[in-house]
Design a protein around this motif. Structure first.
Motif, PDB file in Angstrom:
ATOM      1  N   LEU A 237     -14.726  19.509 -14.289  1.00  0.00           N
ATOM      2  CA  LEU A 237     -14.238  18.052 -14.708  1.00  0.00           C
ATOM      3  C   LEU A 237     -14.628  17.024 -13.888  1.00  0.00           C
ATOM      4  O   LEU A 237     -13.888  16.094 -13.622  1.00  0.00           O
ATOM      5  CB  LEU A 237     -12.924  18.337 -15.078  1.00  0.00           C
ATOM      6  N   GLY A 238     -15.703  17.079 -12.725  1.00  0.00           N
ATOM      7  CA  GLY A 238     -16.019  16.205 -12.208  1.00  0.00           C
ATOM      8  C   GLY A 238     -15.207  16.086 -10.679  1.00  0.00           C
ATOM      9  O   GLY A 238     -15.502  15.210 -10.101  1.00  0.00           O
ATOM     10  N   GLY A 239     -14.312  16.987 -10.684  1.00  0.00           N
ATOM     11  CA  GLY A 239     -13.411  16.973  -9.362  1.00  0.00           C
ATOM     12  C   GLY A 239     -13.933  17.658  -8.209  1.00  0.00           C
ATOM     13  O   GLY A 239     -15.010  18.504  -8.244  1.00  0.00           O
ATOM     14  N   THR A 240     -13.226  17.388  -7.017  1.00  0.00           N
ATOM     15  CA  THR A 240     -13.680  18.393  -5.924  1.00  0.00           C
ATOM     16  C   THR A 240     -12.876  19.660  -5.797  1.00  0.00           C
ATOM     17  O   THR A 240     -13.321  20.191  -4.735  1.00  0.00           O
ATOM     18  CB  THR A 240     -13.458  17.210  -4.786  1.00  0.00           C
ATOM     19  N   GLY A 241     -11.761  19.753  -6.526  1.00  0.00           N
ATOM     20  CA  GLY A 241     -11.090  20.795  -6.449  1.00  0.00           C
ATOM     21  C   GLY A 241      -9.931  20.659  -5.170  1.00  0.00           C
ATOM     22  O   GLY A 241      -9.156  21.598  -5.027  1.00  0.00           O
ATOM     23  N   ALA A 242      -9.956  19.449  -4.584  1.00  0.00           N
ATOM     24  CA  ALA A 242      -9.023  19.275  -3.596  1.00  0.00           C
ATOM     25  C   ALA A 242      -7.680  19.010  -4.180  1.00  0.00           C
ATOM     26  O   ALA A 242      -7.516  18.530  -5.301  1.00  0.00           O
ATOM     27  CB  ALA A 242      -9.477  17.915  -2.813  1.00  0.00           C
ATOM     28  N   THR A 243      -6.762  19.351  -3.559  1.00  0.00           N
ATOM     29  CA  THR A 243      -5.227  19.054  -3.726  1.00  0.00           C
ATOM     30  C   THR A 243      -4.863  17.516  -3.863  1.00  0.00           C
ATOM     31  O   THR A 243      -4.023  17.217  -4.356  1.00  0.00           O
ATOM     32  CB  THR A 243      -4.156  20.121  -3.413  1.00  0.00           C
ATOM     33  N   GLU A 244      -5.260  16.992  -2.636  1.00  0.00           N
ATOM     34  CA  GLU A 244      -4.992  15.666  -2.204  1.00  0.00           C
ATOM     35  C   GLU A 244      -5.764  14.745  -3.452  1.00  0.00           C
ATOM     36  O   GLU A 244      -6.898  14.832  -3.612  1.00  0.00           O
ATOM     37  CB  GLU A 244      -5.184  15.362  -1.015  1.00  0.00           C
ATOM     38  N   PRO A 245      -5.139  13.633  -3.864  1.00  0.00           N
ATOM     39  CA  PRO A 245      -5.572  12.811  -4.781  1.00  0.00           C
ATOM     40  C   PRO A 245      -6.790  12.037  -3.942  1.00  0.00           C
ATOM     41  O   PRO A 245      -6.574  11.545  -2.904  1.00  0.00           O
ATOM     42  CB  PRO A 245      -4.654  12.026  -5.341  1.00  0.00           C
ATOM     43  N   ARG A 246      -7.862  11.582  -4.799  1.00  0.00           N
ATOM     44  CA  ARG A 246      -8.797  10.623  -4.142  1.00  0.00           C
ATOM     45  C   ARG A 246      -8.375   9.208  -4.606  1.00  0.00           C
ATOM     46  O   ARG A 246      -7.878   9.058  -5.555  1.00  0.00           O
ATOM     47  CB  ARG A 246     -10.161  11.095  -4.677  1.00  0.00           C
ATOM     48  N   LEU A 247      -8.873   8.277  -3.607  1.00  0.00           N
ATOM     49  CA  LEU A 247      -8.723   7.052  -3.750  1.00  0.00           C
ATOM     50  C   LEU A 247      -9.875   6.280  -3.843  1.00  0.00           C
ATOM     51  O   LEU A 247     -11.053   6.630  -3.567  1.00  0.00           O
ATOM     52  CB  LEU A 247      -7.906   6.404  -2.366  1.00  0.00           C
ATOM     53  N   SER A 248     -10.055   5.327  -4.903  1.00  0.00           N
ATOM     54  CA  SER A 248     -10.910   4.362  -5.145  1.00  0.00           C
ATOM     55  C   SER A 248     -10.643   2.923  -5.189  1.00  0.00           C
ATOM     56  O   SER A 248      -9.477   2.732  -5.307  1.00  0.00           O
ATOM     57  CB  SER A 248     -11.774   4.833  -6.276  1.00  0.00           C
ATOM     58  N   ASP A 249     -11.558   1.867  -5.110  1.00  0.00           N
ATOM     59  CA  ASP A 249     -11.250   0.623  -5.148  1.00  0.00           C
ATOM     60  C   ASP A 249     -10.862   0.093  -6.333  1.00  0.00           C
ATOM     61  O   ASP A 249     -11.639   0.673  -7.426  1.00  0.00           O
ATOM     62  CB  ASP A 249     -12.498  -0.285  -4.657  1.00  0.00           C
ATOM     63  N   ARG A 250      -9.734  -0.650  -6.638  1.00  0.00           N
ATOM     64  CA  ARG A 250      -9.026  -0.942  -7.788  1.00  0.00           C
ATOM     65  C   ARG A 250     -10.079  -2.237  -8.368  1.00  0.00           C
ATOM     66  O   ARG A 250     -10.102  -3.128  -7.729  1.00  0.00           O
ATOM     67  CB  ARG A 250      -7.720  -1.263  -7.612  1.00  0.00           C
ATOM     68  N   PRO A 251     -10.645  -2.016  -9.523  1.00  0.00           N
ATOM     69  CA  PRO A 251     -11.615  -3.181  -9.872  1.00  0.00           C
ATOM     70  C   PRO A 251     -10.501  -4.341 -10.084  1.00  0.00           C
ATOM     71  O   PRO A 251      -9.620  -4.558 -10.558  1.00  0.00           O
ATOM     72  CB  PRO A 251     -12.210  -2.755 -11.054  1.00  0.00           C
ATOM     73  N   GLY A 252     -11.352  -5.509  -9.725  1.00  0.00           N
ATOM     74  CA  GLY A 252     -10.512  -6.909 -10.225  1.00  0.00           C
ATOM     75  C   GLY A 252     -11.223  -8.009  -9.336  1.00  0.00           C
ATOM     76  O   GLY A 252     -11.948  -7.679  -8.359  1.00  0.00           O
ATOM     77  N   PRO A 253     -10.946  -9.209  -9.633  1.00  0.00           N
ATOM     78  CA  PRO A 253     -11.761 -10.316  -8.779  1.00  0.00           C
ATOM     79  C   PRO A 253     -10.861 -10.263  -7.577  1.00  0.00           C
ATOM     80  O   PRO A 253      -9.765 -10.160  -7.176  1.00  0.00           O
ATOM     81  CB  PRO A 253     -11.305 -11.361 -10.010  1.00  0.00           C
TER      82      PRO A 253
ATOM     83  N   ASN B 274      -0.179  -5.094   1.490  1.00  0.00           N
ATOM     84  CA  ASN B 274      -1.188  -5.942   1.919  1.00  0.00           C
ATOM     85  C   ASN B 274      -1.723  -7.039   0.944  1.00  0.00           C
ATOM     86  O   ASN B 274      -3.034  -7.069   1.224  1.00  0.00           O
ATOM     87  CB  ASN B 274      -2.612  -4.915   2.331  1.00  0.00           C
ATOM     88  N   ALA B 275      -0.895  -7.625   0.207  1.00  0.00           N
ATOM     89  CA  ALA B 275      -1.119  -8.484  -0.728  1.00  0.00           C
ATOM     90  C   ALA B 275      -1.781  -9.871  -0.024  1.00  0.00           C
ATOM     91  O   ALA B 275      -2.641 -10.386  -0.844  1.00  0.00           O
ATOM     92  CB  ALA B 275      -0.045  -8.772  -1.643  1.00  0.00           C
ATOM     93  N   ASP B 276      -1.716 -10.181   1.022  1.00  0.00           N
ATOM     94  CA  ASP B 276      -1.935 -11.258   1.973  1.00  0.00           C
ATOM     95  C   ASP B 276      -2.753 -11.054   2.763  1.00  0.00           C
ATOM     96  O   ASP B 276      -3.360 -12.019   3.539  1.00  0.00           O
ATOM     97  CB  ASP B 276      -0.506 -12.246   2.436  1.00  0.00           C
ATOM     98  N   THR B 277      -3.382  -9.844   3.156  1.00  0.00           N
ATOM     99  CA  THR B 277      -4.340  -9.604   4.055  1.00  0.00           C
ATOM    100  C   THR B 277      -5.713  -9.975   3.802  1.00  0.00           C
ATOM    101  O   THR B 277      -6.008  -9.633   2.583  1.00  0.00           O
ATOM    102  CB  THR B 277      -4.295  -8.094   4.278  1.00  0.00           C
ATOM    103  N   PRO B 278      -6.388 -10.813   4.475  1.00  0.00           N
ATOM    104  CA  PRO B 278      -7.639 -11.311   3.995  1.00  0.00           C
ATOM    105  C   PRO B 278      -8.651 -10.102   4.105  1.00  0.00           C
ATOM    106  O   PRO B 278      -8.638  -9.138   4.812  1.00  0.00           O
ATOM    107  CB  PRO B 278      -7.915 -12.203   5.313  1.00  0.00           C
ATOM    108  N   GLY B 279      -9.388  -9.943   3.137  1.00  0.00           N
ATOM    109  CA  GLY B 279     -10.442  -8.813   2.934  1.00  0.00           C
ATOM    110  C   GLY B 279      -9.763  -7.693   2.416  1.00  0.00           C
ATOM    111  O   GLY B 279     -10.586  -6.734   2.465  1.00  0.00           O
ATOM    112  N   PHE B 280      -8.601  -7.336   2.048  1.00  0.00           N
ATOM    113  CA  PHE B 280      -7.967  -6.181   1.830  1.00  0.00           C
ATOM    114  C   PHE B 280      -8.452  -5.898   0.391  1.00  0.00           C
ATOM    115  O   PHE B 280      -8.499  -6.492  -0.509  1.00  0.00           O
ATOM    116  CB  PHE B 280      -6.578  -5.727   1.845  1.00  0.00           C
ATOM    117  N   ARG B 281      -9.071  -4.553   0.175  1.00  0.00           N
ATOM    118  CA  ARG B 281      -9.598  -3.964  -1.186  1.00  0.00           C
ATOM    119  C   ARG B 281      -8.281  -3.317  -1.652  1.00  0.00           C
ATOM    120  O   ARG B 281      -7.906  -2.143  -1.008  1.00  0.00           O
ATOM    121  CB  ARG B 281     -10.548  -3.312  -1.043  1.00  0.00           C
ATOM    122  N   ALA B 282      -7.760  -3.513  -2.823  1.00  0.00           N
ATOM    123  CA  ALA B 282      -6.656  -2.580  -3.509  1.00  0.00           C
ATOM    124  C   ALA B 282      -7.322  -1.386  -3.928  1.00  0.00           C
ATOM    125  O   ALA B 282      -8.455  -1.182  -4.143  1.00  0.00           O
ATOM    126  CB  ALA B 282      -6.201  -3.378  -4.953  1.00  0.00           C
ATOM    127  N   GLN B 283      -6.378  -0.506  -3.641  1.00  0.00           N
ATOM    128  CA  GLN B 283      -6.804   0.921  -3.924  1.00  0.00           C
ATOM    129  C   GLN B 283      -6.091   1.525  -5.121  1.00  0.00           C
ATOM    130  O   GLN B 283      -5.193   0.956  -5.613  1.00  0.00           O
ATOM    131  CB  GLN B 283      -6.374   2.019  -2.517  1.00  0.00           C
TER     132      GLN B 283
END
Length: 124
Positions: free
Chosen positions: A63-79, A31-40
């Motif tokens: 440790l601040g976790g949810t205990g879920a086995t699936e990894p959580r996603l967040s927005d990758r910071p960057g310009p 999705n590198a060329d998708t307008p408005g896409f936020r890197a995860q």
């Protein structure tokens, strides 16, 4: 029988985590060329430390976790680019190299553990 050996659990966890990271990185690059896409990015203790190995939790909130086995996603910071896309191919390639390294480490641990078991059984 071998599933109860902690070394195999650690190798499997590391392999799953690096696989999940690789999938997120691939989606970012696609999705590198998708307008408005936020890197995860894969969120969690292992992603923050860069080690790829999750820490054992005594309860779901530990440790601040949810205990879920699936990894959580967040927005990758960057310009953001002028079209609002935040994917940086250089950042993604560095993250892909780290995920590949973690996956190779998981396989090395697994192979070593299998070698130890074979040796203990008298195999070569």
């Amino acid at each position: 029988m071998y599933q109860s050996i902690n070394l195999f659990d650690a190798a499997a966890t590391l392999a799953r985590r690096s696989g999940a990271r690789a999938a997120v990185i691939a989606a970012n690059i696609a999705n590198a060329d998708t307008p408005g896409f936020r890197a995860q990015a894969v969120d969690g203790v292992a992603a923050e430390t860069g080690s790829g190995v999750t820490l054992r939790r005594s309860r779901p909130g530990h440790l601040g976790g949810t205990g879920a086995t699936e990894p959580r996603l967040s927005d990758r910071p960057g310009p953001a680019a002028p079209n609002g896309n935040t994917v940086s191919l250089e950042t993604e390639m560095m993250a892909a190299a780290a995920a590949r390294s973690d996956h190779g480490r998981a396989l090395a641990v697994y192979r070593h553990a299998m070698g130890v078991i074979r040796s203990s059984l008298g195999g070569r």
